[in-house]
Write a protein that holds these residues in place. Sequence first.
Motif, PDB file in Angstrom:
ATOM      1  N   ILE A 171     -17.773  97.849  30.575  1.00 30.27           N
ATOM      2  CA  ILE A 171     -18.960  98.690  30.369  1.00 30.27           C
ATOM      3  C   ILE A 171     -20.072  98.187  31.271  1.00 30.27           C
ATOM      4  N   ASP A 172     -20.550  99.063  32.141  1.00 24.73           N
ATOM      5  CA  ASP A 172     -21.729  98.757  32.949  1.00 24.73           C
ATOM      6  C   ASP A 172     -22.955  99.214  32.168  1.00 24.73           C
ATOM      7  N   THR A 173     -23.999  98.407  32.180  1.00 26.81           N
ATOM      8  CA  THR A 173     -25.183  98.709  31.363  1.00 26.81           C
ATOM      9  C   THR A 173     -26.446  98.673  32.204  1.00 26.81           C
ATOM     10  N   ALA A 174     -27.517  99.215  31.630  1.00 28.79           N
ATOM     11  CA  ALA A 174     -28.823  99.179  32.287  1.00 28.79           C
ATOM     12  C   ALA A 174     -29.398  97.767  32.205  1.00 28.79           C
ATOM     13  N   MET A 180     -24.978  88.114  33.150  1.00 35.29           N
ATOM     14  CA  MET A 180     -25.162  87.815  34.569  1.00 35.29           C
ATOM     15  C   MET A 180     -26.580  87.350  34.857  1.00 35.29           C
ATOM     16  N   VAL A 181     -26.663  86.286  35.651  1.00 32.99           N
ATOM     17  CA  VAL A 181     -27.948  85.814  36.172  1.00 32.99           C
ATOM     18  C   VAL A 181     -27.838  85.747  37.685  1.00 32.99           C
ATOM     19  N   ASP A 182     -28.984  85.688  38.350  1.00 33.21           N
ATOM     20  CA  ASP A 182     -29.041  85.689  39.804  1.00 33.21           C
ATOM     21  C   ASP A 182     -29.247  84.256  40.280  1.00 33.21           C
ATOM     22  N   ALA A 183     -28.204  83.663  40.887  1.00 39.52           N
ATOM     23  CA  ALA A 183     -28.315  82.283  41.370  1.00 39.52           C
ATOM     24  C   ALA A 183     -29.259  82.194  42.557  1.00 39.52           C
ATOM     25  N   ILE A 199     -23.903  92.399  31.044  1.00 41.63           N
ATOM     26  CA  ILE A 199     -25.278  92.391  30.554  1.00 41.63           C
ATOM     27  C   ILE A 199     -26.140  91.558  31.503  1.00 41.63           C
ATOM     28  N   GLY A 200     -27.402  91.930  31.639  1.00 43.94           N
ATOM     29  CA  GLY A 200     -28.320  91.138  32.446  1.00 43.94           C
ATOM     30  C   GLY A 200     -29.574  91.921  32.765  1.00 43.94           C
ATOM     31  N   ARG A 201     -30.542  91.229  33.343  1.00 45.27           N
ATOM     32  CA  ARG A 201     -31.787  91.904  33.738  1.00 45.27           C
ATOM     33  C   ARG A 201     -31.518  92.782  34.968  1.00 45.27           C
ATOM     34  N   PRO A 202     -32.468  93.617  35.357  1.00 45.33           N
ATOM     35  CA  PRO A 202     -32.240  94.510  36.499  1.00 45.33           C
ATOM     36  C   PRO A 202     -31.984  93.762  37.803  1.00 45.33           C
ATOM     37  N   THR A 256     -35.383  83.580  35.197  1.00 38.28           N
ATOM     38  CA  THR A 256     -36.688  84.160  34.913  1.00 38.28           C
ATOM     39  C   THR A 256     -36.895  84.133  33.394  1.00 38.28           C
ATOM     40  N   PRO A 257     -38.141  84.326  32.937  1.00 37.76           N
ATOM     41  CA  PRO A 257     -38.357  84.419  31.488  1.00 37.76           C
ATOM     42  C   PRO A 257     -37.538  85.527  30.828  1.00 37.76           C
ATOM     43  N   GLN A 258     -37.257  86.598  31.552  1.00 33.70           N
ATOM     44  CA  GLN A 258     -36.420  87.678  31.018  1.00 33.70           C
ATOM     45  C   GLN A 258     -35.018  87.173  30.687  1.00 33.70           C
ATOM     46  N   ASP A 259     -34.456  86.334  31.580  1.00 29.64           N
ATOM     47  CA  ASP A 259     -33.128  85.786  31.333  1.00 29.64           C
ATOM     48  C   ASP A 259     -33.107  84.981  30.038  1.00 29.64           C
TER      49      ASP A 259
END
Length: 480
Positions: A54-57, A88-91, A7-10, A96-99
């Motif tokens: 499972i990979d997600t959008a 998942m987050v991007d180090a 799970i995570g943002r794009p 971001t506010p989305q996270d």
Amino acid sequence: MVTIAIIGRPNVGKSTLFNRLVGKKLALVDDRPGVTRDRRNGDARLLDIEFEIIDTAGLEEAAADSLEGRMRQQTETAIDEADLSLFMVDAKSGLTPQDSFFCEVLRRKNKPVVLVSNKAEAKNSSAGFYDAYTLGLGEPVPISAEHGEGMGDLRDAIVAALGEAAFADPVEAEEDVFARDPDVTILAPGEGDDEEEEPIELYDATKPLRIAIVGRPNAGKSTLINRFLGEERLLTGPEAGITRDSISVEWEWRGRRIKMFDTAGMRRKAKVQEKLERLSVADALRAIRFAEVVVVVFDSTIPFERQDLTLADLIMREGRAPVIAFNKWDLIEDRQEVLADLREKTERLLPQARGIRAVPVSGETGDGLDRLMQAITETHETWNKRISTAKLNQWLAKVTGHHPPPAVAGRRVNIKYMTQVKSRPPTFVLSVSRPEALGASYTRYLTNGLREAFKLGGVPIRLNLRKTDNPFAGRAKKYT
């Protein structure tokens, strides 16, 4: 076996991690955000543990009726189905506010979560890594999905979150390798002599069946599969080109396990310009080669476009078993007249697939789906058909007696015998004195005769020509 969702943002690297865990490049990966739209399942392995992944959008804040909103609903369904979520987050780019927003969504689900800080190998990524602590999901696991760094730490975090359940029995994966056969092959003397006729067995209607659904964009492929499943498993909508990855789903029909592949819509090659669309088309072509039966979905309102015919011809050349589904039948008013016209055009425009089964269906209402599955199983049975050598040679003697092969340079071509060497698709070897002299028109005559005499309609037929050994070749001619 446990199920884990990523799970995570794009654009945080979810599909890259998915591909690394399954050991194959199944999910499409591109630099642009929002490439993944449907959720994709795969059998994953991480050191000594195996699980379903499972990979997600990418999660985005959007209205429920928008494309992004429907993608988010698919992702939330994956969270509900999974035993554990990898958030998942991007180090590299930091939080971001989305996270923060979607961290709260996961927290409300009240399910185990492992926080994963991806792209930790990048310069200046330490600030983003330490920011991840503020999410309150525990200690983040620094990894590089692209380079495979930190996989041992990720394994330990999964085991800590799941306990003994992480070591459940694995599920054996299927092999997705198919060989491509030519239409007509001329074998050299002695080549193929080790081919033995397969024993003729009765068709097993209980074995699992692999089906691919292909067609032009917006023909209704995903809607059709959702209707088969009875749930909104695949993302659909009025927008053309929603599906990008080839997504596999499993279900049962009359007690038989079905594995069905949804594919991206394929446009004419000249119109495919973007890299992402080229990747989607390549993924769809792999699904065709992996499948046993391929359903070409035609739009009943605008059928027999050039691309429809190209797809049907491609399936025949690949040796798969084709079936046509005339979708959106609910939009047709004068059905009897249109059906007669479709049948005439099918026979005229697809002569290489003579006898192909074509069924009018409606993915929107579910009309005709049972008839379509019946046509699929009948085509699959024909594709697996075996014919005894005795019956083949009885037929061969009859047709060659009625229409002998033409004489070339004053010498007649001598046909000795015929045998079937394999099925899937039906493949035959014809023993001929001079294969190079047997023209294409006569091999086509034999192929059409095989199709009609042994009810092999709608499936590819391979006819290989083998030169017979001449025991007198090379001997000097004696005069008396």
